[in-house]
Design a protein around this motif. Sequence first.
Motif, short mmCIF file in Angstrom:
data_model
loop_
_atom_site.label_atom_id
_atom_site.label_comp_id
_atom_site.label_asym_id
_atom_site.label_seq_id
_atom_site.Cartn_x
_atom_site.Cartn_y
_atom_site.Cartn_z
N GLN A 1 143.49 -29.85 -46.40
CA GLN A 1 142.74 -30.91 -47.06
C GLN A 1 143.65 -31.77 -47.93
N ASN B 1 126.06 -40.71 -48.77
CA ASN B 1 125.94 -39.37 -49.33
C ASN B 1 124.51 -39.10 -49.77
N LEU C 1 126.86 -33.93 -54.98
CA LEU C 1 128.05 -33.76 -54.17
C LEU C 1 128.96 -34.99 -54.30
N TRP D 1 133.71 -37.86 -51.79
CA TRP D 1 134.82 -37.43 -50.95
C TRP D 1 134.50 -36.13 -50.21
N ALA D 2 133.56 -35.33 -50.76
CA ALA D 2 133.18 -34.08 -50.11
C ALA D 2 132.15 -34.31 -49.01
N TRP D 3 131.67 -35.54 -48.89
CA TRP D 3 130.73 -35.88 -47.83
C TRP D 3 131.41 -36.70 -46.73
N TYR E 1 135.34 -38.80 -46.17
CA TYR E 1 136.64 -39.08 -46.77
C TYR E 1 137.56 -39.74 -45.76
N PHE F 1 137.79 -28.67 -46.41
CA PHE F 1 137.12 -28.33 -47.66
C PHE F 1 135.93 -27.42 -47.40
N TYR F 2 135.14 -27.72 -46.37
CA TYR F 2 133.99 -26.89 -46.04
C TYR F 2 134.44 -25.47 -45.67
#
Length: 387
Positions: free
Chosen positions: A238, A253, A258, A261-263, A265, A298-299
């Motif tokens: 990541q 998003n 959340l 960037w975590a949804w 990127y 990340f996930y």
Amino acid sequence: MYPNLYYAFKDLFGLEIGPLRFINSFGFFVAIAFFVAAALLTSELKRKSKLGLLQPTEDTVTVGEPASTTDLLLNFLLGFVLGYKILGMFFLGPEITADPQAYIFSGAGSWPLGLLLGGVFAFLKWREKQKTRLEKPEKRKVRLWPQDRVGEITLLALVFGLLGAKLFDIFENWSEFLKRPMDFILSGGGLTFYGGLICATIAIIIFARKHKIPLRHLADSLAPALMIAYAIGRIGCQVAGDGDWGIANTDPNPFSWLPDWAWSYNYPHNVNEVGVPIPGCEGRYCAQLPVGHYPTPFYETVACTLLFGLLWAFRKRLKTPGSLFALYLILNGLERFFIEKIRVNNRLNFLGFQPTQAEVISTCLVIIGIGLWIYLSKKNGVQPVAR
């Protein structure tokens, strides 16, 4: 994105430390993963040894010998390489070391520092041997427990893991490899986890049989370590943006809690230099994806950290040797199979289906894990979980 630690220190602390260009972010986190895995493996093997599940073996060693010519030569060569390349980068101009990969595989370096450090390494080896030298060398037997061999196991996993990861990546991208083979061979990226897992497993099995370490107990001890090591390694994917991202995700998003960037990127300054140019950026690593993608590394870090917690919690409850490793195979396979649904990967033609290489291997791992669980349950006549 931080392709290497130079960019991380520059962005986070405002420090420009040239030699940090040689420490890739992905490699940095892989190193941390190996250290953490080795510590956890040592802890578990010690616990099993105290329970009487593991026994030591005897090795014969010769003590009191002087340093041989081979010892001195190998230490000189190691010191020379470190001095010529690693120390040399501190003294050579930025025009030579600005591109770490080109520098490492070039003939550039510092001869004086190479010769100096080579001589120091050879002298230290000679002095070490002199301190223990006997008039007549003796053969002695030493008892080594499985936990005493974790260093050797870790080295095997590192060498064969990286080799297998690179080979499987080449097989997965065979057509691209044929077009530009040196880009694949010399690149620090492009590593397939399952390739590393399979090759490292084969090497460790051979090593364990040679030193009479029970495979089931070793496998159970490795299970939590492998899961958390994978989670840590994905942090490197990541941070570096090494191409393990998911498919394009242009949807807004839907979760207020959340971060965006975590949804979705776009991986600016990714180490693969894939995408479109970043306005105003000059030099290397000036590309970003044209649209946002699912940050699947990340996930996976989150998912595998939770799965590590599950394996760690069950390590004392599963009484049948091998059952914890069976559970690891199932969980690892399921996690990777489902993440592949939103992950960018080349697809294979297999019996009319088009799965990814990871989907095929993860499915096999789940099947093997379930089969091993059932086999162990029937063989021992009890359920693997202690009540």
